[in-house]
Enzyme design. Structure first.
Site, PDB file in Angstrom:
ATOM      1  N   LYS A 215      45.314  31.320  47.421  1.00  0.00           N
ATOM      2  CA  LYS A 215      44.806  32.015  48.601  1.00  0.00           C
ATOM      3  C   LYS A 215      43.840  31.097  49.335  1.00  0.00           C
ATOM      4  CE  LYS A 215      41.574  35.660  49.767  1.00  0.00           C
ATOM      5  NZ  LYS A 215      40.611  36.611  49.249  1.00  0.00           N
ATOM      6  N   GLU A 264      29.510  43.159  52.545  1.00  0.00           N
ATOM      7  CA  GLU A 264      29.739  42.407  51.314  1.00  0.00           C
ATOM      8  C   GLU A 264      28.455  41.880  50.663  1.00  0.00           C
ATOM      9  OE1 GLU A 264      32.920  39.190  49.692  1.00  0.00           O
ATOM     10  OE2 GLU A 264      33.281  40.368  51.471  1.00  0.00           O
ATOM     11  N   GLU A 308      44.816  40.036  44.644  1.00  0.00           N
ATOM     12  CA  GLU A 308      43.733  39.391  45.394  1.00  0.00           C
ATOM     13  C   GLU A 308      42.385  39.877  44.868  1.00  0.00           C
ATOM     14  OE1 GLU A 308      41.930  39.396  49.910  1.00  0.00           O
ATOM     15  OE2 GLU A 308      44.024  39.973  49.709  1.00  0.00           O
ATOM     16  N   GLU A 443      44.743  40.944  62.704  1.00  0.00           N
ATOM     17  CA  GLU A 443      43.720  41.476  61.789  1.00  0.00           C
ATOM     18  C   GLU A 443      42.329  40.921  62.118  1.00  0.00           C
ATOM     19  OE1 GLU A 443      42.440  41.547  57.166  1.00  0.00           O
ATOM     20  OE2 GLU A 443      44.604  41.616  57.483  1.00  0.00           O
TER      21      GLU A 443
END
Length: 461
Positions: A215, A264, A308, A443
């Site tokens: 990723k 986050e 993920e 996105e």
């Protein structure tokens, strides 16, 4: 533009010597709106302010003025350097029982090996301040501290002047009517390197398919131009209303404000316990409660998103096992729902080892797979090669620590850099083997949305 990077060191007028002392004094005051206090400092300390509110709204910090700046331009050892400087300052702290701990607030750039001449030139590798005036709202109490670090013989007179200044700031904040309404006219929205971004996603996908990485996070930026200069406090006010379940932050360096509302958390340390959260894997919110629930179920059952998420859980749990004893991690993720998006979420908790501090964690956890990729070093190489921009403090660690070692850092996403009549917004996404460039591009617009709205922008859909 490149000349500003070294200015930060010049701002530290106090040289730490055997005669240097660090004084602090706290008073409890009646209720003050934190943004009013931030704005009270505007006339004299416009370039020397910060703002922080944690995600569950139990702690708000505002800093005005600079008692001291800790900064460095290092690529290696930048976290230890700030940690060592802070320990040195704390060792000369003089405080009474009733006085609360002084706070150190600031952030680090995302990747010091990938700096370019850009809007981030005034932001060094690591930049932290001890504020002269510190507002802390916690457990229903509003406390204002003065911090002074000095080697001057006239310390008592200097401190008396700071007390007068403190009373003035409190008075302005309590009495003045501030208008926080946002009327920004955006006259242009400039997409920076859209073609380059789409190509970067394509190339990253290619590398992943060839087995070089699992990723890679590729980010991009847009630039907004406004009719007039945008007021820092209005931008902060708008973002605090925008994203209720997020960390809100603002860090002023010179005439630039780096601000945002990030969901986050990187690390929190409270009374010897360390807490982190793994947030990775996402899906949109539904138009109705029923659709929202169905989308949430879809996310929880989606193999790609679960994988993920598991990458992040594995990495963070390894670090916690290294720095902590008694690590607690739930077996399966839960859903974390915020206004525009829902994520997979797993909490992590551990008991802190004696020789480690919050900066040990920041160094070990940054960059998380959610903002760099997997494996980290390969992903960073691909980002450096393909992304073509300086992320600056976007996606870097931002937060605070205090003289007792408590503190909290978040990952600075959903953020923008505000400079007079311009703003630079950043957003990225995790690229995997089956990513489609145009969908990834779409996105990023969802991720631009909170900050764009806060700055008065409209997005179709």
């Amino acid at each position: 533009m490149g000349h500003k990077m070294t200015d930060v060191r010049d701002m530290q007028r106090v040289i730490i010597s055997p005669s240097t002392r660090f004084f602090t004094e706290t008073v409890e005051v009646g209720r003050i709106s934190p943004l009013s206090f931030f704005e009270a400092g505007a006339s004299q300390y416009k370039d020397k302010r910060f703002y922080w509110q944690n995600a569950d709204k139990t702690l708000t910090l505002v800093g005005i003025g600079h008692a001291y700046i800790l900064a460095n331009g290092k690529t290696d050892g930048r976290f230890e350097d700030i940690s060592d400087q802070w320990k040195q300052l704390c060792s000369i702290l003089i405080k009474e029982e009733k006085d609360i701990d002084p706070v150190l607030f600031g952030g680090f750039s995302f990747d010091e090996d990938n700096r370019k001449v850009s809007e981030w030139d005034g932001f060094p590798s690591g930049y932290f301040v001890v504020p002269s005036f510190q507002l802390k709202i916690e457990e229903g109490k509003t406390l204002v501290s003065i911090n002074m670090i000095t080697n001057r013989k006239e310390a008592a007179a200097d401190f008396e002047r700071l007390r007068e200044e403190r009373d003035k700031l409190i008075h302005i904040a309590q009495v003045e009517e501030f208008d926080f309404a946002n009327q920004n006219q955006i006259i242009a929205t400039i997409e920076r390197g859209k073609k380059k971004y789409l190509k970067a996603v394509e190339n990253a996908t290619d590398s992943i398919r060839k087995g070089k990485a699992d990723k890679v996070v590729i980010a991009r930026a847009i630039e907004l131009q406004f009719e007039h200069d945008v007021n820092s406090v209005k931008a902060l006010h708008a973002i605090t209303n925008e994203q209720q379940e997020s960390y809100q932050f603002g860090l002023q360096i010179g005439d630039s404000l780096f601000f945002g509302a990030t969901p986050e958390r990187l690390i929190e340390i409270k009374n010897g316990k360390a807490y982190s959260a793994c947030v990775a894997g996402s899906i949109r919110r539904g138009k109705s409660a029923q659709e929202d629930r169905a989308l949430g179920e879809e996310l929880l059952g989606d193999r790609k998103n679960r994988e993920e998420h598991q990458h992040v859980v594995s990495m963070i749990s390894n670090i916690f096992h290294k720095y902590c004893s008694e690590v607690l991690i739930p077996k399966a993720p839960k859903l974390m729902k915020i206004r525009d998006i829902q994520h997979l979420y797993t909490s992590v908790e551990g008991t802190l080892g004696k020789e480690n501090d919050i900066f040990s964690f920041v160094q070990a956890l940054h960059p998380t797979p959610a903002l760099g990729g997997v494996p980290t070093d390969v992903a960073l190489e691909i980002i450096r090669q393909e992304e073509g921009m300086d992320r600056g403090y976007y996606a870097g660690p931002i937060g605070w620590t205090d003289a007792s070692g408590n503190g909290e850092f978040a990952v600075a996403i959903r953020s923008a850099l505000l400079m007079s009549d311009r703003a630079y917004l950043y957003a990225g996404g995790g690229i995997v083997a089956d990513s489609v460039p145009e969908l990834e591009y779409d996105e990023t617009w969802v991720k631009f949305r909170p900050v764009l709205r806060a700055l008065g922008g409209k997005l179709n859909g």
